[in-house]
Design an enzyme around this catalytic site. Structure first.
Site, mmCIF file in Angstrom:
data_model
loop_
_atom_site.group_PDB
_atom_site.id
_atom_site.type_symbol
_atom_site.label_atom_id
_atom_site.label_comp_id
_atom_site.label_asym_id
_atom_site.label_seq_id
_atom_site.Cartn_x
_atom_site.Cartn_y
_atom_site.Cartn_z
ATOM 1 N N GLU A 47 12.086 20.670 121.865
ATOM 2 C CA GLU A 47 11.558 20.114 120.608
ATOM 3 C C GLU A 47 12.441 18.951 120.171
ATOM 4 O O GLU A 47 13.674 19.000 120.331
ATOM 5 C CB GLU A 47 11.601 21.221 119.543
ATOM 6 C CG GLU A 47 11.330 20.790 118.122
ATOM 7 C CD GLU A 47 11.691 21.868 117.092
ATOM 8 O OE1 GLU A 47 12.624 22.663 117.358
ATOM 9 O OE2 GLU A 47 11.026 21.902 116.042
ATOM 10 N N ASN A 110 6.015 16.774 113.656
ATOM 11 C CA ASN A 110 6.891 17.266 114.716
ATOM 12 C C ASN A 110 5.960 17.533 115.898
ATOM 13 O O ASN A 110 5.155 18.475 115.851
ATOM 14 C CB ASN A 110 7.575 18.553 114.235
ATOM 15 C CG ASN A 110 8.603 19.069 115.224
ATOM 16 O OD1 ASN A 110 8.579 18.701 116.398
ATOM 17 N ND2 ASN A 110 9.497 19.935 114.758
ATOM 18 N N LYS A 127 3.258 20.381 115.262
ATOM 19 C CA LYS A 127 3.787 21.673 114.818
ATOM 20 C C LYS A 127 3.135 22.139 113.513
ATOM 21 O O LYS A 127 3.075 21.383 112.531
ATOM 22 C CB LYS A 127 5.299 21.569 114.626
ATOM 23 C CG LYS A 127 6.012 22.898 114.321
ATOM 24 C CD LYS A 127 7.515 22.675 114.318
ATOM 25 C CE LYS A 127 8.290 23.958 114.093
ATOM 26 N NZ LYS A 127 9.762 23.720 114.153
ATOM 27 N N GLU A 146 12.538 20.737 107.623
ATOM 28 C CA GLU A 146 11.280 20.366 108.293
ATOM 29 C C GLU A 146 10.131 20.249 107.312
ATOM 30 O O GLU A 146 9.246 19.401 107.489
ATOM 31 C CB GLU A 146 10.945 21.383 109.386
ATOM 32 C CG GLU A 146 11.926 21.328 110.555
ATOM 33 C CD GLU A 146 11.417 22.094 111.757
ATOM 34 O OE1 GLU A 146 12.082 23.051 112.173
ATOM 35 O OE2 GLU A 146 10.345 21.740 112.277
ATOM 36 N N CYS A 176 8.781 25.668 118.642
ATOM 37 C CA CYS A 176 9.849 26.381 117.978
ATOM 38 C C CYS A 176 9.408 27.542 117.092
ATOM 39 O O CYS A 176 9.036 28.582 117.593
ATOM 40 C CB CYS A 176 10.748 25.424 117.218
ATOM 41 S SG CYS A 176 12.383 26.130 116.982
ATOM 42 N N ASN A 201 14.694 24.287 118.767
ATOM 43 C CA ASN A 201 16.056 24.060 118.283
ATOM 44 C C ASN A 201 16.334 25.220 117.326
ATOM 45 O O ASN A 201 15.780 25.230 116.217
ATOM 46 C CB ASN A 201 16.175 22.757 117.481
ATOM 47 C CG ASN A 201 16.100 21.495 118.307
ATOM 48 O OD1 ASN A 201 17.044 20.724 118.369
ATOM 49 N ND2 ASN A 201 14.967 21.233 118.928
HETATM 50 N N1 ING Z 1 13.986 26.451 114.251
HETATM 51 C C1 ING Z 1 14.142 27.822 114.016
HETATM 52 C C2 ING Z 1 13.184 28.726 114.790
HETATM 53 O O1 ING Z 1 12.153 29.173 114.334
HETATM 54 C C3 ING Z 1 14.643 29.603 112.483
HETATM 55 C C4 ING Z 1 14.143 28.176 112.569
HETATM 56 C C5 ING Z 1 15.905 29.940 112.940
HETATM 57 C C6 ING Z 1 13.799 30.592 112.026
HETATM 58 C C7 ING Z 1 16.356 31.273 112.892
HETATM 59 C C8 ING Z 1 14.225 31.935 111.966
HETATM 60 C C9 ING Z 1 15.499 32.265 112.393
HETATM 61 O O2 ING Z 1 13.578 29.023 115.914
HETATM 62 C C10 ING Z 1 12.884 25.649 114.270
HETATM 63 N N2 ING Z 1 13.104 24.345 114.551
HETATM 64 O O3 ING Z 1 11.766 26.057 114.028
#
Ligand code: ING
Length: 315
Positions: A47, A110, A127, A146, A176, A201
């Site tokens: 991503e 995104n 996204k 985001e 993601c 990410n």
């Molecule tokens: N990053 C993360 C993901 O869904 C996140 C946001 C991190 C959500 C940790 C929940 C726990 O993997 C992105 N870019 O969506």
């Protein structure tokens, strides 16, 4: 005739804010060369793969924010990827921040694209599940903005048939946070998807829920394995990972079969190519039995899933 393609998940280690697109593209071309020597038909990148993960900073200056976006694809700095696709006869998936003039206004998404072996864009996804927040939250060790920088995607989850000898495979994409929501997989499962490509990410630390941090790698594979099995599709998950501008991100890039099994996975948190031979017909026995949707699903009973956004508790 077998429909086996060799797939490379091209995990990428941290991209520092000072790193230029040209430097990142050079790292990607190196991974494409490795993929070529491993006989890959397709390579998938993470991503927002062209820059550092910029939603970790609160910015107000529109010009500064837009330095992270691509106004054209391919553009001058990404054209080498499309040239390499043709030279190596290798398709690729690429995630990037898209700035588009649509319907008389500027829109920012995104985005991910799939490009076939002729360098033709054959699939595009924007996204839908945008995690994080829209306003500055200084209590956080790092932001996750985001919801500030992107619009919710407006293309649903399309499934496209890829020619130019990706064996007429039915390919889909998600990005993601989408991978944590079963609806993302099922919309594509209902289009017969055979391989889902996704980049991510994912910070190790999740500021609103630090007690979840110890389970980041487990949750990463859990959701992709479940989605693969429950929709009888391959899932290729590709991380941007490692330490990036002080934010540590999980790796765990992997290639998952329609059986739900991880058939190959990364063992570092840097630039690493993960390769597997993927039979696009492997999901057929599940689609024809356990997950024969037409035979077993009861959509009349699922209305709440579409009509209700948040949970409503019984009295
Ligand atoms: N990053 C993360 C993901 O869904 C996140 C946001 C991190 C959500 C940790 C929940 C726990 O993997 C992105 N870019 O969506």
């Amino acid at each position: 005739m077998s429909r086996v393609i060799t797939v490379g998940a091209a995990q990428i280690g941290g991209i520092q804010r000072s790193e230029s697109r040209a430097q990142v593209v050079a790292r990607m071309i190196d991974l494409m060369k490795q993929a070529k020597s491993n006989g890959c038909d397709l390579i998938a990148f993470p991503e927002l793969a062209l820059t550092t993960f910029f939603p970790r900073w609160y910015m107000e200056d529109r010009e500064e924010i837009d330095t992270f976006f691509e106004r054209e694809m391919p553009g001058a700095e990404t054209a080498p990827l499309f040239n390499a696709a043709r030279e190596f006869s290798m398709g690729f998936m690429l995630g990037f921040a898209e700035l588009a003039e649509e319907g008389g206004r500027t829109r920012r998404f995104n985005t991910q694209i799939i490009v076939d072996k002729t360098g033709t864009i054959v699939g595009k996804y924007r996204k839908i599940h945008l995690p994080g927040h829209a306003e500055h939250e200084p209590w956080r060790a790092f932001q996750h903005l985001e919801k500030r920088y992107f619009e919710v995607g407006n293309l649903s989850w399309p499934v496209n048939r890829a020619g130019a000898d990706l064996h007429s495979g039915l390919f889909g994409q998600m990005i993601c946070n989408d991978r944590r929501w079963p609806e993302s997989y099922r919309v594509m499962g209902l289009q017969g998807v055979e391989m889902i490509l996704l980049g991510y990410n994912t910070p190790v630390h999740n500021p609103p829920a630090p007690d979840h941090d110890r389970l980041g790698d487990f949750h990463n594979h859990l959701v992709m394995q479940a989605g693969a099995y429950q929709n009888a599709t391959w899932v290729v998950g590709v991380a941007k990972c490692g330490m990036e501008e002080g934010c540590d991100m999980i790796g765990g890039s992997c290639i998952i079969a329609p059986t739900g099994e991880i058939v190959a996975q990364a063992v570092t948190r840097g630039d690493e190519l993960v390769v597997a031979r993927c039979d696009l017909d492997l999901g057929a026995s599940y689609k024809n039995s356990t997950f024969n949707f037409a035979r077993h699903r009861e959509p009349g009973q699922y209305r709440m899933i579409v009509e209700r956004k948040g949970a409503i508790l019984p009295e």
